[in-house]
Design an enzyme around this catalytic site. Sequence first.
Site, PDB file in Angstrom:
ATOM      1  N   CYS A  57      55.961   9.977  54.988  1.00  0.00           N
ATOM      2  CA  CYS A  57      54.950   9.078  56.061  1.00  0.00           C
ATOM      3  C   CYS A  57      55.084   8.898  57.276  1.00  0.00           C
ATOM      4  O   CYS A  57      56.370   9.464  58.205  1.00  0.00           O
ATOM      5  CB  CYS A  57      56.014   7.738  55.663  1.00  0.00           C
ATOM      6  SG  CYS A  57      55.528   6.284  57.143  1.00  0.00           S
ATOM      7  N   CYS A  70      55.929   6.370  59.929  1.00  0.00           N
ATOM      8  CA  CYS A  70      57.768   5.574  59.810  1.00  0.00           C
ATOM      9  C   CYS A  70      58.600   7.351  60.278  1.00  0.00           C
ATOM     10  O   CYS A  70      59.347   6.536  61.065  1.00  0.00           O
ATOM     11  CB  CYS A  70      58.258   5.696  58.141  1.00  0.00           C
ATOM     12  SG  CYS A  70      56.865   5.430  57.093  1.00  0.00           S
ATOM     13  N   ASP A  71      58.732   8.309  60.023  1.00  0.00           N
ATOM     14  CA  ASP A  71      59.167   9.426  60.466  1.00  0.00           C
ATOM     15  C   ASP A  71      58.729  10.264  61.655  1.00  0.00           C
ATOM     16  O   ASP A  71      59.771  10.758  62.243  1.00  0.00           O
ATOM     17  CB  ASP A  71      59.941   9.955  59.148  1.00  0.00           C
ATOM     18  CG  ASP A  71      60.533   9.451  58.674  1.00  0.00           C
ATOM     19  OD1 ASP A  71      61.201   8.529  59.157  1.00  0.00           O
ATOM     20  OD2 ASP A  71      60.499   9.563  57.667  1.00  0.00           O
TER      21      ASP A  71
END
Length: 317
Positions: A137, A140-141
Site C-alpha cells: 500500500c 499507507c507507507d
Amino acid sequence: MAETRRAKLIILGSGPAGLSAAIYAARAGLAPIVIQGVEPGGQLTTTTDVENYPGFAEIIQGPWLMEQMQKQAEHCGAELHWDSITSVDLSERPFRLTSDGGKEYLGDALVIATGAQARWLGIDSETLLRGKGVSACATCDGFFFRGKKVAVIGGGNTAVEEALYLTNHSDDVTLIHRRDALRAEKILQDRLFAHPNIHVLWNKTVDKFVGEGDPEGLVAIDLKDTQDGTISRIEAEGGFVAIGHDPATGIFRDWLTLDADGYIEVEPGTTRTGVPGIFACGDVMDKIYRQAVTAAGTGCMAALDAEKFLAEHGLAE
Ligand code: NDP
C-alpha cells in the site's frame, strides 16, 4: 444441538469498517453481534506504523489502533465473537449464518465488512522483507520513503495510481510490469508516461527482494526478464506490490450481486446491497480508496442504513 444466537444486527468482520459500524449500532441501542472472522482487527493488524489515521499527532501502531476500536465497540455495548462464518442463508429474514464450529447466528439485518486481502507475489524474500521496505500500500507507507528510490510491481489501475502517488515523495519511481502493455485505464497510462520521474520496465518479474543492514531493509530488487530469462538488479528502498486484491466475498456469491472483480455492489451513495436488510462497507465494497479512514466512514454509513431499515420494519425495539 448447536447453539443459536439471535440479534437485531449482525456485523461480519472486525476491521475499521466492522468496528465503526459496531460502535454506531451499539450507541443506537441495537446491541449488535460482531463476528470477528479469522483475522480479528483485519489488515491493520498486519501493519506497523500508521500515520494517516486522523486524531493521532504521533505515529501509532496498526494492532494498537484496532485494539482500541475493539474496546470502544465493547464499551458501547457491541458483543464481539471470535468466530468465523463459513456458510450463509440470505433467502429470508432473519438471515442465517453458520460458523465453522456449527454455531448459528440469526440477524434481522446484516452488515458485511469482511474486507479484502492484498495479493502478494508469494516469494520468500517478499515475506522476509514485508514491513521492511516491501509493502502492498503506497498510500499507507509511501511517506516513509521520502527522497528514496522506490518501485511498484503491477500493471493495473492500482499500480499506476501508486506510482503516480509515490512521485509526491520520490523523484525516482520505477514501474515493473510482467508484460509489454499496461492493463490500467488510458488516462492513467497517459499521466504515467508523461511523468518525468517515473520509468517503466517492461517484461520483468521480481526474482528477489534484496535486503541489507541491521535492522535489515530493502536495498535492491532482482528482476527476471520474461523474454530471455536474464537477471538484472535495480536499487530500491521501497517495493510496492500492487497486483490486485481479493475481496472476501466467496460465501455471498450465490446471494448478492458482485462486480467482475468480486466486490459487493451497493447502491451508489449508500451501503445498501441488492437484498433489503443487508449492507456492505469497507474494502469488501470499495476497490478504489481502501483506507482505514474510508472503511470506518462507510462502516458508520452501514450502521445508520441498518438502523433506518430496522426502524422502518418495526425491528429496532
Ligand atoms: P488488476 O487485477 O486490474 O491488475 C493487477 C495487475 O497486476 C495486472 O497488471 C497484472 O498483470 C499484475 N499481476 C497480477 N499477478 C501478478 C504476478 N503474480 N506477478 C506480476 N504481476 C502480476 O488489479 P488492480 O488492483 O489494479 O485493480 C483492481 C480493480 O480495481 C480493477 O477493476 C481496477 O480498474 C479497479 N481500480 C480502479 C481505480 C480507479 O478507478 N481509480 C483505482 C484502483 C483500482 P497482467 O496485466 O499481466 O495480468
